[in-house]
Design an enzyme around this catalytic site. Structure first.
Site, PDB file in Angstrom:
ATOM      1  N   TYR A 167       0.839  -1.196   0.000  1.00 48.80           N
ATOM      2  CA  TYR A 167       0.000   0.000   0.000  1.00 48.80           C
ATOM      3  C   TYR A 167       0.875   1.248   0.000  1.00 48.80           C
ATOM      4  O   TYR A 167       0.589   2.216  -0.706  1.00 48.80           O
ATOM      5  CB  TYR A 167      -0.934  -0.001   1.227  1.00 48.80           C
ATOM      6  CG  TYR A 167      -1.890  -1.172   1.232  1.00 48.80           C
ATOM      7  CD1 TYR A 167      -3.010  -1.181   0.418  1.00 48.80           C
ATOM      8  CD2 TYR A 167      -1.660  -2.279   2.045  1.00 48.80           C
ATOM      9  CE1 TYR A 167      -3.894  -2.254   0.413  1.00 48.80           C
ATOM     10  CE2 TYR A 167      -2.535  -3.364   2.048  1.00 48.80           C
ATOM     11  CZ  TYR A 167      -3.634  -3.341   1.225  1.00 48.80           C
ATOM     12  OH  TYR A 167      -4.491  -4.414   1.213  1.00 48.80           O
ATOM     13  N   ASN A 219     -12.866  -0.839  -4.546  1.00 48.53           N
ATOM     14  CA  ASN A 219     -12.797  -1.193  -5.961  1.00 48.53           C
ATOM     15  C   ASN A 219     -14.012  -2.040  -6.358  1.00 48.53           C
ATOM     16  O   ASN A 219     -14.167  -3.157  -5.891  1.00 48.53           O
ATOM     17  CB  ASN A 219     -11.498  -1.964  -6.214  1.00 48.53           C
ATOM     18  CG  ASN A 219     -11.388  -2.540  -7.597  1.00 48.53           C
ATOM     19  OD1 ASN A 219     -12.114  -2.171  -8.512  1.00 48.53           O
ATOM     20  ND2 ASN A 219     -10.470  -3.472  -7.747  1.00 48.53           N
ATOM     21  N   CYS A 234      -6.887  -5.441  -7.540  1.00 49.05           N
ATOM     22  CA  CYS A 234      -6.504  -4.921  -6.225  1.00 49.05           C
ATOM     23  C   CYS A 234      -5.858  -5.984  -5.340  1.00 49.05           C
ATOM     24  O   CYS A 234      -5.207  -5.640  -4.352  1.00 49.05           O
ATOM     25  CB  CYS A 234      -7.696  -4.277  -5.536  1.00 49.05           C
ATOM     26  SG  CYS A 234      -9.131  -5.349  -5.399  1.00 49.05           S
ATOM     27  N   HIS A 235      -6.004  -7.259  -5.695  1.00 49.33           N
ATOM     28  CA  HIS A 235      -5.346  -8.309  -4.925  1.00 49.33           C
ATOM     29  C   HIS A 235      -3.830  -8.198  -5.017  1.00 49.33           C
ATOM     30  O   HIS A 235      -3.118  -8.777  -4.198  1.00 49.33           O
ATOM     31  CB  HIS A 235      -5.819  -9.702  -5.381  1.00 49.33           C
ATOM     32  CG  HIS A 235      -5.601  -9.961  -6.829  1.00 49.33           C
ATOM     33  ND1 HIS A 235      -6.514  -9.583  -7.795  1.00 49.33           N
ATOM     34  CD2 HIS A 235      -4.570 -10.549  -7.494  1.00 49.33           C
ATOM     35  CE1 HIS A 235      -6.056  -9.941  -8.983  1.00 49.33           C
ATOM     36  NE2 HIS A 235      -4.864 -10.533  -8.828  1.00 49.33           N
ATOM     37  N   GLU A 281      -1.857 -16.127 -10.368  1.00 49.96           N
ATOM     38  CA  GLU A 281      -1.115 -15.266 -11.275  1.00 49.96           C
ATOM     39  C   GLU A 281       0.376 -15.578 -11.241  1.00 49.96           C
ATOM     40  O   GLU A 281       1.040 -15.578 -12.278  1.00 49.96           O
ATOM     41  CB  GLU A 281      -1.378 -13.804 -10.945  1.00 49.96           C
ATOM     42  CG  GLU A 281      -2.787 -13.387 -11.298  1.00 49.96           C
ATOM     43  CD  GLU A 281      -3.058 -11.918 -11.077  1.00 49.96           C
ATOM     44  OE1 GLU A 281      -2.153 -11.196 -10.576  1.00 49.96           O
ATOM     45  OE2 GLU A 281      -4.169 -11.477 -11.405  1.00 49.96           O
TER      46      GLU A 281
END
Length: 161
Positions: free
Chosen positions: A90, A112, A120-121, A152
């Site tokens: 962040y 979001n 956003c993950h 991912e």
């Protein structure tokens, strides 16, 4: 309530559309009943999300509703710049976009409406996973975040040297 609810490896995904745009993507528990897409856009969103679960590197091409404050949109644009398989804290994201507070960035991440499309993950805490979708405690939402990050990361090629 949803224009489609589809299966996901971690449960279900709810899709809301309206006025020719995607309005919301919601992570739902596995017990949530499925809903067949009720429009061409809901069908397109469902197909692209399902495709992401097999091939996250292909991305999305969906019209998004013009939601959020100017600050939130700045955060969401910063999130979209994080590469597949990558993460930022962040605080790192706050510095990149010129924000004052990592906490404010975290709030915008939690607000979001388009997770997966705006990934956003990929934003994590300085000392660990951080929260997800305004949930900081162990359970469903953090399990979803872990799954997405692992999914991912596993799609990224690597070379032995």
């Amino acid at each position: 309530m949803y224009n489609a609810v589809i299966d996901a490896p971690f449960g279900k995904v709810g899709i809301r559309t309206g006025e020719g745009a995607l309005r919301e993507i919601v992570y739902l528990p596995a017990a949530t009943p499925g809903v067949a897409p009720d429009s061409e856009l809901a069908e397109r969103a469902a197909a692209q999300i399902a495709h992401y679960f097999a091939h996250p590197e292909d991305g999305f091409d969906l019209p998004l509703a013009a939601l959020g404050t100017p600050f939130q949109r700045r955060v969401w644009d910063g999130i979209c710049a994080i590469s597949l398989g990558g993460v930022l804290t962040y605080g790192e994201l706050a510095k990149r976009i010129g924000a004052v507070s990592p906490r404010a960035v975290g709030q915008a991440c939690g607000d979001n409406p388009f997770p997966l499309v705006i990934p956003c993950h990929r934003v994590v805490g300085a000392n660990g996973l951080g929260g997800f979708a305004h949930h900081g405690e162990a359970g469903f939402f953090l399990d979803v975040k872990r799954w997405l990050l692992a999914h991912e990361a596993s799609s990224q090629p690597f070379e032995l040297q």
